[in-house]
Design a protein around this motif. Structure first.
Motif, PDB file in Angstrom:
ATOM      1  N   GLN A  28       3.701  10.141   3.029  1.00 56.06           N
ATOM      2  CA  GLN A  28       4.602   9.191   2.758  1.00 56.06           C
ATOM      3  C   GLN A  28       6.125   9.243   3.678  1.00 56.06           C
ATOM      4  OE1 GLN A  28       5.339   9.518  -1.632  1.00 56.06           O
ATOM      5  NE2 GLN A  28       2.934   9.560  -1.740  1.00 56.06           N
ATOM      6  N   LYS A  29       6.345  10.509   4.080  1.00 53.46           N
ATOM      7  CA  LYS A  29       7.378  11.179   4.879  1.00 53.46           C
ATOM      8  C   LYS A  29       7.219  10.268   6.108  1.00 53.46           C
ATOM      9  CE  LYS A  29       8.790  15.121   2.766  1.00 53.46           C
ATOM     10  NZ  LYS A  29       9.112  16.825   2.907  1.00 53.46           N
ATOM     11  N   ARG A  30       5.959  10.211   6.817  1.00 56.26           N
ATOM     12  CA  ARG A  30       5.731   9.600   8.090  1.00 56.26           C
ATOM     13  C   ARG A  30       5.965   8.273   7.878  1.00 56.26           C
ATOM     14  NH1 ARG A  30       3.778  14.440   9.279  1.00 56.26           N
ATOM     15  NH2 ARG A  30       2.853  15.009  11.172  1.00 56.26           N
ATOM     16  N   VAL A  31       5.545   7.536   6.858  1.00 50.34           N
ATOM     17  CA  VAL A  31       5.688   6.151   6.569  1.00 50.34           C
ATOM     18  C   VAL A  31       7.236   5.727   6.511  1.00 50.34           C
ATOM     19  CG1 VAL A  31       5.319   4.112   5.042  1.00 50.34           C
ATOM     20  CG2 VAL A  31       3.514   6.056   5.511  1.00 50.34           C
ATOM     21  N   GLN A  32       8.022   6.681   5.803  1.00 51.84           N
ATOM     22  CA  GLN A  32       9.292   6.324   5.380  1.00 51.84           C
ATOM     23  C   GLN A  32      10.037   6.650   7.036  1.00 51.84           C
ATOM     24  OE1 GLN A  32      10.313   9.243   2.533  1.00 51.84           O
ATOM     25  NE2 GLN A  32       9.079   7.979   1.066  1.00 51.84           N
ATOM     26  N   SER A  33       9.622   7.373   7.753  1.00 51.28           N
ATOM     27  CA  SER A  33      10.363   7.447   8.999  1.00 51.28           C
ATOM     28  C   SER A  33       9.798   6.456  10.349  1.00 51.28           C
ATOM     29  CB  SER A  33      10.200   9.115   9.688  1.00 51.28           C
ATOM     30  OG  SER A  33       8.759   9.542   9.839  1.00 51.28           O
ATOM     31  N   GLU A  34       8.654   5.669   9.754  1.00 50.82           N
ATOM     32  CA  GLU A  34       8.135   4.582  10.413  1.00 50.82           C
ATOM     33  C   GLU A  34       7.397   5.401  11.809  1.00 50.82           C
ATOM     34  OE1 GLU A  34      11.057   1.930  11.684  1.00 50.82           O
ATOM     35  OE2 GLU A  34      11.431   1.056   9.569  1.00 50.82           O
ATOM     36  N   VAL A  35       7.014   6.488  11.834  1.00 54.33           N
ATOM     37  CA  VAL A  35       5.970   7.240  12.503  1.00 54.33           C
ATOM     38  C   VAL A  35       4.703   6.552  12.329  1.00 54.33           C
ATOM     39  CG1 VAL A  35       4.693   9.303  13.109  1.00 54.33           C
ATOM     40  CG2 VAL A  35       7.343   9.254  12.492  1.00 54.33           C
ATOM     41  N   TRP A  36       4.306   6.323  11.001  1.00 56.05           N
ATOM     42  CA  TRP A  36       2.997   5.547  10.731  1.00 56.05           C
ATOM     43  C   TRP A  36       3.546   4.292  10.009  1.00 56.05           C
ATOM     44  CZ3 TRP A  36      -0.259  10.189   8.493  1.00 56.05           C
ATOM     45  CH2 TRP A  36      -0.779  10.940   9.261  1.00 56.05           C
ATOM     46  N   LYS A  37       2.716   3.355  10.311  1.00 51.30           N
ATOM     47  CA  LYS A  37       3.005   1.824   9.585  1.00 51.30           C
ATOM     48  C   LYS A  37       1.956   1.385   8.973  1.00 51.30           C
ATOM     49  CE  LYS A  37       6.336   0.683  13.426  1.00 51.30           C
ATOM     50  NZ  LYS A  37       7.304   0.861  12.544  1.00 51.30           N
TER      51      LYS A  37
END
Length: 371
Positions: free
Chosen positions: A282-291
């Motif tokens: 979820q942190k990677r999605v929030q930081s837009e590293v993963w979409k």
């Protein structure tokens, strides 16, 4: 009726010999239960003097739907042979050497070398599973003695194995693949009438942790959106479940008093680890590293996901139980991915050869509180 319906949907069957009280409770509500499982799930209900059972037929097969006690296809073959043997020896006592002779003489593809420790261990796993399901009773001897030195064991056939396998109303010898078995109950039914779709949607919700748009028929999701309000009310009343629908699919959330199946998260260290992994995702999605894509999934290469798992392990290793602290990194990665697939947080997209993180990854997360 909630307790009785939960029991039937959570267990393979309810045996009169093992839980007489629950058996009769279910019989008292049999008419209401049968109405729900046949009209909503399209699943037959078997009721006789030995047991009560709902034939839980999946709509979308998942790894966790197998027999978790088995570790190889060979054990499924031995189990099939055991069921055939028990059918021929209904309600009789038998010794293990009779079974081993039967398997060696009837197993397709050749005999079995019972001098092999591995083969004996596989058979014992099958026998222990059959015992746990009430199909057998060990009356004399030890399975360990068979594994170590091929000593005989005496068993009693309880007779319930006759009802273990699903019954088919037609000859299945012409079936050529998994789809034939999955669709066998819906032959000659007009899908446009919505009956097949209704059964499939209810099965996908109740027999798996989530219904995802990324798999199965797209029409299932449309049915879910259109019928969602009615389904929410029905499932809340009958099973104390809360239906949540999002653009990526749907899932059922259990209330505190629900006894339906196994729930996530649990109290194990692995459950804690998965919550940490979900938080990192979820942190990677929030930081837009993963979409996420249009179906709320994340598709990525396996080395990229392995890097996240290594990061979670490195940051939290001191808080893990000794088993997971001592587990080699490669085994840790393998086990976490296996558990994520078991709970349908993760799947492999065979067409593109990548991993897919399902929408359920956004629903839960956990982290250790700093002291």
């Amino acid at each position: 009726m909630q307790e009785e319906l939960e029991a039937l949907l959570s267990k393979h069957w309810i045996l009169k010999s093992e839980d007489r009280e629950l058996y009769y409770q279910i019989r008292d509500h049999a008419q209401e239960i049968r109405k729900f499982v046949t009209e909503r799930l399209g699943c037959p209900m078997i009721e006789n003097q030995l047991l009560i059972k709902v034939e839980r037929i999946p709509a979308v097969p998942k790894p966790f739907m197998g027999i978790q006690e088995f570790r190889s296809p060979r054990e499924y073959a031995f189990f099939s042979m055991l069921l055939m043997f028990l059918e021929e020896h209904a309600e009789d006592q038998f010794i293990l050497s009779q079974l081993t002779e039967f398997i060696a003489g009837n197993l397709p593809g050749g005999g079995v070398d019972w001098t092999s420790y591995q083969e004996r261990r596989r058979l014992v796993r099958v026998l222990q599973y059959a015992e746990s399901q009430g199909m057998l009773k060990r009356t004399d001897g030890s399975e360990d003695s068979f594994v170590e030195s091929q000593k005989d064991v005496l068993y009693e056939n309880t007779g319930v194995s006759l009802y273990y396998m699903r019954s088919f109303s037609e000859d299945i010898m012409h079936y050529r693949g998994l789809e034939d078995f999955l669709n066998s109950g819906w032959y000659e039914v007009d899908e446009d009438k919505g009956l097949v779709r209704r059964h499939r949607v209810y099965r996908r919700l109740l027999f798996a942790p989530g219904l995802y748009r990324s798999e199965g028929a797209e029409g299932d999701y449309e049915y879910l959106k259109n019928q969602g309000a009615r389904m929410r009310e029905e499932l809340s009343v009958l099973l104390s479940l809360r239906l949540e629908i999002s653009k990526g699919g749907a899932m059922l959330l259990l209330s505190d008093d629900s006894g339906l199946g196994e729930a996530f998260p649990g109290s194990s260290t692995m459950s804690d680890i998965l919550l940490l992994v979900l938080d990192a995702i979820q942190k990677r999605v929030q930081s837009e590293v993963w979409k996420t894509d249009v179906r709320d999934c994340i598709v990525l290469e396996e080395p990229e996901f392995d890097a996240l798992l290594r990061e979670v392990r490195s940051e939290n290793l001191s808080r893990f139980s000794k088993v997971y602290r001592d587990l080699p990194e490669g085994d840790f990665l393998k086990e976490v991915k296996a558990q994520m697939m078991l709970w349908t947080f993760l799947s492999r997209d065979a067409e593109i050869g990548r991993l897919r993180l399902e929408p359920s990854c956004a629903k839960l997360a956990g982290r250790y509180v700093e002291a």
